[in-house]
Scaffold this motif. Structure first.
Motif, short mmCIF file in Angstrom:
data_model
loop_
_atom_site.label_atom_id
_atom_site.label_comp_id
_atom_site.label_asym_id
_atom_site.label_seq_id
_atom_site.Cartn_x
_atom_site.Cartn_y
_atom_site.Cartn_z
N VAL A 151 0.81 -1.22 0.00
CA VAL A 151 0.00 0.00 0.00
C VAL A 151 0.84 1.28 0.00
N ARG A 152 2.07 1.20 0.47
CA ARG A 152 2.94 2.39 0.48
C ARG A 152 4.01 2.34 -0.60
N ASP A 153 3.91 1.38 -1.49
CA ASP A 153 4.90 1.25 -2.54
C ASP A 153 4.70 2.32 -3.60
N ALA A 154 5.79 2.83 -4.13
CA ALA A 154 5.70 3.93 -5.10
C ALA A 154 5.02 3.50 -6.39
N ALA A 155 5.33 2.29 -6.87
CA ALA A 155 4.78 1.85 -8.14
C ALA A 155 3.42 1.20 -7.99
N TRP A 156 3.25 0.36 -6.98
CA TRP A 156 2.03 -0.44 -6.86
C TRP A 156 1.11 0.03 -5.74
N GLY A 157 1.46 1.11 -5.07
CA GLY A 157 0.66 1.57 -3.95
C GLY A 157 -0.78 1.90 -4.32
N ALA A 158 -0.98 2.57 -5.44
CA ALA A 158 -2.34 2.94 -5.84
C ALA A 158 -3.18 1.70 -6.13
N HIS A 159 -2.61 0.74 -6.86
CA HIS A 159 -3.32 -0.51 -7.13
C HIS A 159 -3.63 -1.25 -5.83
#
Length: 243
Positions: A151-159
């Motif tokens: 959830v806090r990842d730069a690339a996959w956080g939004a997904h």
């Protein structure tokens, strides 16, 4: 341009990309098929929607219902395979196991039709009810646990955040059924009489299917990027998956 990641033709045609897209399309087709049955019912009377969705398996539209659910099973497994294959999750993680359990539950729903109460209770109906409960309970757990590490990842956080939200929404949509079961246990009122079960079930199913589609969109995005480093593993940084 340096630092900007773009899809090349080989990536676009990769097996993971095809599998992820096929899974997402299968989920959409499920909505079209089963939703189409409801539209046919609505053209007659909205009262029919008080009955559960699996009631279709007892009539002439069983093939439509079964095809839709089988597509959802295959689409879910394809999406899970991409997420695991691309390193978003592991096969033995609780989230992946719960996602697989969702597919197992749906398979039981197809193989074992619900009770035909014109005939009476049956073993098939009992297994069908177990499969439904397994699917309904497993999907919210799967969506939230698959998403939480990212959830806090730069690339996959939004997904991941969208997947988590719909997992939580699915859990919330399940609470009326839990309440009905509690009323049954306390007062003896049959749980399927506490609410118009068909309406409640349709809200729950729609929420969970949308959650699967959101996870499928995530799988499509993952399939076109370099393999991510899972949070907590050596080499991970909040921006590592976007390189």
């Amino acid at each position: 341009m340096p630092g900007v990641l773009t899809d090349d033709p080989a990536t676009t045609r990769s097996p993971a990309r095809v599998l992820a897209r096929s899974g997402a399309v299968a989920v959409v087709l499920t909505v079209v098929l089963v939703g189409g049955l409801d539209l046919v019912r609505l053209s007659d009377s909205a009262h029919h929607l008080r009955r559960t969705i699996s009631e279709y398996a007892l009539g002439p539209y069983r093939w439509v219902f079964d095809t839709g659910v089988v597509l959802l099973v295959l689409g879910s497994l394809a999406i899970l395979a991409v997420l695991v294959g691309r390193g978003v999750s592991r096969w033995n993680s609780v989230g992946a196991i719960a996602f697989a359990a969702w597919s197992v539950g749906l398979t039981l729903v197809v193989v074992f039709p619900k009770n035909d109460w014109a005939v009476g209770p049956s073993m098939s109906g009992s297994i069908h009810r177990f499969g439904s409960m397994l699917a309904f309970v497993s999907l919210p757990i799967a969506a939230m646990l698959l998403a939480r590490p990212w959830v806090r990842d730069a690339a996959w956080g939004a997904h991941a955040r969208w997947a988590f939200r719909f997992g939580a929404l699915s859990a919330l949509a399940f609470t009326p059924l839990l309440y009905a079961i509690l009323v049954d246990a306390v007062t003896g009122t049959s749980w399927w009489r506490v609410f118009p079960l068909g309406y409640v079930e349709r809200v729950l199913v729609l929420t969970e299917v949308v959650a699967v589609f959101v996870v499928g969109v995530w799988a499509c995005a993952v399939s076109s990027r370099p393999r991510p480093v899972p949070p907590g593993q050596p080499g991970y940084s909040p921006s590592s998956t976007s390189r």
